[in-house]
Write a protein that holds these residues in place. Structure first.
Motif, PDB file in Angstrom:
ATOM      1  N   GLN A   1       0.829  -1.213   0.000  1.00  0.00           N
ATOM      2  CA  GLN A   1       0.000   0.000   0.000  1.00  0.00           C
ATOM      3  C   GLN A   1       0.860   1.257   0.000  1.00  0.00           C
ATOM      4  O   GLN A   1       0.546   2.238  -0.674  1.00  0.00           O
ATOM      5  N   VAL A   2       1.952   1.219   0.755  1.00  0.00           N
ATOM      6  CA  VAL A   2       2.854   2.372   0.786  1.00  0.00           C
ATOM      7  C   VAL A   2       3.487   2.566  -0.587  1.00  0.00           C
ATOM      8  O   VAL A   2       3.594   3.689  -1.093  1.00  0.00           O
ATOM      9  N   LEU A   3       3.895   1.470  -1.214  1.00  0.00           N
ATOM     10  CA  LEU A   3       4.485   1.560  -2.555  1.00  0.00           C
ATOM     11  C   LEU A   3       3.486   2.156  -3.552  1.00  0.00           C
ATOM     12  O   LEU A   3       3.859   2.956  -4.415  1.00  0.00           O
ATOM     13  N   ALA A   4       2.219   1.794  -3.388  1.00  0.00           N
ATOM     14  CA  ALA A   4       1.186   2.358  -4.274  1.00  0.00           C
ATOM     15  C   ALA A   4       1.062   3.869  -4.064  1.00  0.00           C
ATOM     16  O   ALA A   4       0.882   4.633  -5.024  1.00  0.00           O
ATOM     17  N   GLU A   5       1.180   4.309  -2.815  1.00  0.00           N
ATOM     18  CA  GLU A   5       1.111   5.748  -2.521  1.00  0.00           C
ATOM     19  C   GLU A   5       2.342   6.466  -3.089  1.00  0.00           C
ATOM     20  O   GLU A   5       2.253   7.614  -3.551  1.00  0.00           O
ATOM     21  N   MET A   6       3.479   5.804  -3.041  1.00  0.00           N
ATOM     22  CA  MET A   6       4.693   6.393  -3.607  1.00  0.00           C
ATOM     23  C   MET A   6       4.541   6.568  -5.116  1.00  0.00           C
ATOM     24  O   MET A   6       4.974   7.579  -5.682  1.00  0.00           O
TER      25      MET A   6
END
Length: 380
Positions: free
Chosen positions: A363-368
């Motif tokens: 999820q964090v990678l998607a936000e990045m």
């Protein structure tokens, strides 16, 4: 003592202890509300914060078996901050909604209601009572409407003739059969200002709210804020009250009747950058006494990051990078990356790319990725 005499004595005493408005209602089942709640459940419009079953929320005798009456009270709160601090380019500020200014209203109303309860029991020793404020099963608004405190507006708030909708509500169930007061007539007429101003369409129609789209609710959630709502919350870090601000009944309404509800300027409109690094101890010391602290610091920090992104606050970039790199909470790391992208500095984009090499949370990678997408948007 007859109940009519006791009712008047309660009204007189309520004024002595600083209750702005009081009303009396029957403890009959709230049949209309029961049907509305069932519809809300079926449509998936509830927030999930509601307490109790539909029956417990609409049948007072489930909460006090011998219930005969419900006493509703209202306390007015301010709508304006005197000498409020201004946001500057160096120090951007967020804002708590008006209902979270001053001391947590749950404590203040509960204190007033417990005094009322003690007053009643002193007069009628065999009286039984049950006090509730907001977090109880009964709908404060449904009780207030039945008790003649105000009418239910299209924005779903109780609107009083005296104080607009800027009132906190609480109630006391009792086994004393008071003569009920008369409900007020609906006063919204053809006005649709609140529906027109709702930025997410959460007000489906007059008097019906889809809490899942309501920004006041969404600012309190702890997960990632869905993309479609991020542009809408502006610099609100807790709550959202545009549907009250635009209401004609609230024009020029600003009551400062209770010292407890006076907003502390730097708490009601806090600086955003310090919110990012505030410790649990500092958070409790600074915000622990206000209603907006009940969900803890995580939602407020997430919202502060979004607000800094909206401001395109380049002075916050280094601090946001530190949050993205070091915060243990995925929601905060990811929102920090999104915020960096929204601000749009070269340093921020470089930091996002470097952080992606170490990040493992999907999820964090998607936000990045969302953060980096702002660069493509800005160059096209």
């Amino acid at each position: 003592m007859n109940t009519q005499q006791l009712k008047q004595e309660i009204i007189d005493y309520s004024k002595e202890i600083g209750i702005d408005k009081i009303g009396f209602a029957s403890a009959d089942v709230f049949e209309g509300l029961k049907e509305r709640l069932k519809r809300q459940q079926a449509l998936g419009y509830q927030s999930g914060f509601e307490k109790g079953s539909v029956e417990e929320r609409t049948e007072p005798d489930r909460l006090l078996p011998e219930a005969k009456s419900i006493i509703s009270i209202a306390l007015a709160y301010p709508s304006r901050i005197k000498n409020g601090p201004k946001s500057t380019k160096e120090e951007r500020r967020g804002v708590f909604c008006r209902a979270s200014w001053g001391v947590d209203y749950h404590k203040v109303l509960r204190d007033k209601l417990e005094k009322l309860s003690a007053f009643i029991v002193d007069k009628i020793p065999e009286a039984s009572t049950k006090v509730m404020v907001d977090t109880g099963e009964l709908s404060d608004r449904a009780v207030a409407e039945r008790a003649g405190i105000g009418f239910s507006g299209k924005n779903t708030a109780i609107i009083t003739p005296e104080f607009g909708s800027y009132v906190y509500l609480g109630e006391l169930i009792t086994n004393i059969p008071f003569v009920p007061d008369t409900p007020l007539e609906d006063g919204c007429g053809s006005c649709t200002k609140c529906l027109d101003a709702c930025p997410t369409g959460a007000l489906v129609q007059g008097g019906q709210l889809n809490a899942q789209r309501c920004l006041a609710f969404l600012t309190q959630t702890k997960d990632f804020l869905p993309d479609e709502f991020r542009p809408k919350i502006g610099n609100f870090i807790y709550g959202f009250d545009t549907c009250q601000v635009v209401c004609p009944y609230n024009k020029h309404v600003d009551f400062h009747n209770h010292p407890e509800f006076e907003p502390e300027p730097d708490v009601a409109k806090p600086k955003l950058k310090p919110m990012l690094r505030i410790s649990n101890r500092e958070f409790k010391a600074t915000f622990g006494h206000i209603a907006g602290s009940w969900r803890g610091k995580k939602p407020l920090q997430r919202n502060a990051l979004i607000a800094l992104g909206h401001y395109k606050d380049k002075t916050a970039v280094d601090e946001i990078i530190a949050v993205m790199n070091n915060d243990p909470r995925p929601v905060i790391r990811g929102t920090a990356a999104w915020s960096l992208g929204k601000i749009g500095t070269d340093d921020g984009f470089v930091a996002i790319k470097e952080a992606m090499d170490k990040e493992t949370d999907e999820q964090v990678l998607a936000e990045m990725e969302k953060g980096l997408a702002f660069k493509e948007t800005s160059t096209t």
